[in-house]
Write an enzyme that holds these catalytic residues in place. Structure first.
Site, mmCIF file in Angstrom:
data_model
loop_
_atom_site.group_PDB
_atom_site.id
_atom_site.type_symbol
_atom_site.label_atom_id
_atom_site.label_comp_id
_atom_site.label_asym_id
_atom_site.label_seq_id
_atom_site.Cartn_x
_atom_site.Cartn_y
_atom_site.Cartn_z
ATOM 1 N N ASN A 394 15.260 23.406 32.156
ATOM 2 C CA ASN A 394 14.233 24.333 32.677
ATOM 3 C C ASN A 394 13.268 23.381 33.659
ATOM 4 O OD1 ASN A 394 12.802 26.463 33.571
ATOM 5 N ND2 ASN A 394 12.310 27.196 31.506
ATOM 6 N N ASP A 395 12.090 23.115 33.000
ATOM 7 C CA ASP A 395 10.851 22.520 33.984
ATOM 8 C C ASP A 395 11.656 21.467 34.775
ATOM 9 O OD1 ASP A 395 9.212 23.946 32.543
ATOM 10 O OD2 ASP A 395 8.884 22.711 30.877
ATOM 11 N N VAL A 396 12.766 20.663 34.340
ATOM 12 C CA VAL A 396 13.044 19.498 35.345
ATOM 13 C C VAL A 396 13.708 20.166 36.482
ATOM 14 C CG1 VAL A 396 13.297 17.998 33.511
ATOM 15 C CG2 VAL A 396 15.154 19.238 34.056
ATOM 16 N N THR A 397 13.620 21.248 36.817
ATOM 17 C CA THR A 397 14.382 21.892 37.898
ATOM 18 C C THR A 397 13.450 22.861 38.725
ATOM 19 O OG1 THR A 397 15.332 23.952 36.805
ATOM 20 C CG2 THR A 397 16.939 22.318 36.816
ATOM 21 N N ALA A 435 6.511 23.247 29.549
ATOM 22 C CA ALA A 435 5.319 23.081 30.136
ATOM 23 C C ALA A 435 4.660 24.315 30.285
ATOM 24 C CB ALA A 435 5.501 22.349 31.719
#
Lengths: 466, 103
Positions: A394-397, A435
């Site tokens: 999720n956050d890494v995209t 996050a």
């Protein structure tokens, strides 16, 4: 065995360990490297047995201890599922820490056999080295135990903070340094044990405020600590193998921590101070945005999109590990390849709960490692890709990291999946990632949300690909 | 003036940190997990300390605290040595190249 000869053999042990790490520069040489490591360890054990005056009965004690440990270690190594690798490593670190503490305590009570002087009259240099070694060992032990409990889910992964936490830690840190210095003039058991207890306590306190998804940094950090603990004991025992190994492991862990921090665009200090992902402000943003419409689809839509694509990039994350979806994923990719779809995998450095976690899981599912790419190597390819299949990441995209300076993840390098013609997002619900930041990608026109368990959705897609 | 042996050990230590630095940067990111398990295994070379501890003054004068602690430390280190190297080997066996298409 003479001390000179054993020192040279210990040096050879150190060299073999260097070669073991060197082997990991590529998968082909890595297995040979591991044999170097094993050879080095056998050499170290044999040399140290030969340098102590022992009787046959004592050797039996040694063999009993070695077999107990060997059987336990062997069983764990073969039984452990690859998804549980982070907690296994954390658990192993705690053992190194504890072993360091035990050796140091033993040397403290019986310095004669280590050649360090007499009880409570240990040489000044040795007592300082011992103090440092025992302290880092104790910190490694309790810190790793907490990391293990968090990773195993036996303890909540959310940060535990309380007022005055940082002051308490600073105070304890100062106390530890003071006690190590105080040991020079007063080697009493009270001082020594207070030092150990304070170190146990601070190890516990520095890990509890760190959130679940900061675990890649924590594990690397504890890896580093276990190395420094070994080096500290190495200095105390004047043992070259331990000093070299400690330095190698210490710097290895430090580099991994650095890589992980950089991949999250956060300073090491920021991670250590902890409490990330609990900002109340980010929760507000989430509530506001929840009103926006999202497109959601089912397995049939996803299968259709991917079957007609010419290239697909898979973006796995921790969610894939939780759902144990790696095998289903590989099967899906095999089907796609039969339809002449070009498939590759994109891995963000902090995907998962430890460095390289996703790579191991994909390797376990028989994904060839030359289809798996790191962030820097694949990020330019997204604009030429038809479909991105984001599974459990999720956050890494999140493109917000590139656009919104106010976002807590701003500046973090992310995978540019939004540049693909369409994005498939497998997710159980709309909840934000770790996050606590809402992912803007969910509301894009080219995004199709697939609300389901990662494994189940992937299996359903496979059915629809037939 | 004679050089303290400590200085020699410190030199070895510092140089090893540099070796570690360069060697670890050359490790491919996809092998970072095996890197952690193997560094964990080799740091169990602390077993040499445990061996000294467990055999210290074990000359028939009874078992001392050191011996017991040493015995436990050997067991813990052995778990790490066997577990660490074996699990590393198990992981490394999984890293395979793409098979040729003609199969």
């Amino acid at each position: 065995m003479s001390a000179n000869l054993s020192s040279i053999l210990f040096l050879i042990t150190g060299i073999l360990f260097i070669l073991a790490l060197r082997g990991l520069s590529s998968p082909e040489t890595s297995r040979t490297g591991n044999y170097f490591g094993i050879t080095g360890m056998v050499l170290a054990i044999v040399v140290s047995i030969l340098s102590v005056d022992i009787f046959f009965t004592n050797l039996i004690y040694f063999l009993i201890a070695l077999s107990i440990g060997g059987v336990i270690g062997g069983i764990i190594a073969f039984k452990i599922p690859m998804t549980a690798m982070p907690q296994l490593i954390a658990g192993f670190h705690s053992l190194v820490g504890m072993a360091a503490v035990l050796v140091a305590v033993s040397a403290y009570y019986n310095p004669e056999s280590f050649g360090l002087g007499a009880f409570q009259a240990i040489k000044t240099a040795s007592i300082i080295e011992m103090g440092i070694g025992v302290s880092i060992g104790a910190i490694t032990f309790t810190g790793s135990i907490i990391a293990f409990l968090k990773l195993q889910g036996l303890m909540s992964g959310s940060p535990i903070t309380f007022p005055g936490q940082h002051y308490l830690n600073a105070l304890l840190g100062a106390l530890i340094i003071f006690l190590i210095g105080y040991l020079i003039s007063n080697q009493s058991t009270q001082i020594f044990w207070t030092l150990i207890m304070a170190s146990f306590l601070i190890g516990f306190l520095i890990i509890i405020p760190i959130g679940g998804a900061d675990m890649p940094v924590v594990i690397s950090m504890l890896n580093s600590y276990s190395g420094w603990a070994a080096a500290g004991i190495g200095f105390t025992l004047e043992n070259i193998a331990l000093i070299i190994t400690g330095a190698l492991v210490g710097s290895s862990g430090a580099i991994l921590s650095y890589i992980m921090c950089k991949a999250m665009n956060r300073s090491f200090l920021n991670v250590i101070l902890g409490g990330f992902g609990t900002d109340s402000s980010s929760t507000n943003i989430k509530e506001k945005k929840d009103q926006k419409p999202v497109k959601s689809g089912n397995a049939e839509d996803a299968a259709f999109l991917m079957k007609n694509a010419s290239s697909v990039v898979i973006v796995p994350g921790y969610g894939m590990a939780v759902a144990q979806a790696q095998h289903a994923l590989r099967e899906m990719v095999d089907r796609l390849k039969k339809n002449d779809v070009k498939v590759s995998y994109a891995i963000h450095p902090v995907a998962g709960r430890m460095p390289g976690h996703m790579n191991v899981l994909l390797a376990e599912a028989n994904v060839p490692y030359d289809e798996v790419f790191e962030l820097d190597d694949i990020n330019n390819d997204f604009s030429n890709t038809d479909v991105a299949y984001v599974i459990g990441a999720n956050d890494v995209t999140n493109p917000v990291a590139k656009t919104d300076p106010k976002s807590p993840i701003f500046g973090m390098p992310v995978l540019d999946v939004e540049k693909c013609k369409s994005v498939l997002f497998v997710k159980r619900g709309m909840s934000p990632g770790y996050a606590g930041v809402d992912n803007e990608l969910f509301y894009r026109d080219n995004t199709l949300m697939l609300f389901a368990d990662a494994k189940k959705m992937t299996e359903d897609i496979i059915k629809n690909l037939n | 003036m004679e050089i303290d042996p400590f200085v020699f050990r410190l030199s070895i230590f510092i140089l090893s940190i540099f070796i570690g630095y360069f060697v670890v940067w050359s490790v491919t990111p996809s092998l970072h997990t095996p890197l952690m398990s193997v560094t964990n295994a080799i740091s169990s070379v602390i077993i040499v300390g445990a061996i000294i501890a467990s055999f210290s003054s074990l000359d028939g004068s009874g078992i001392s605290v050191s011996n017991i602690l040493g015995f436990i430390a050997i067991t813990l280190a052995a778990i790490n040595i066997f577990g660490g190297f074996l699990v590393t080997q198990r992981m490394l066996q999984m890293y395979k190249k793409k098979k040729k298409k003609d199969k």
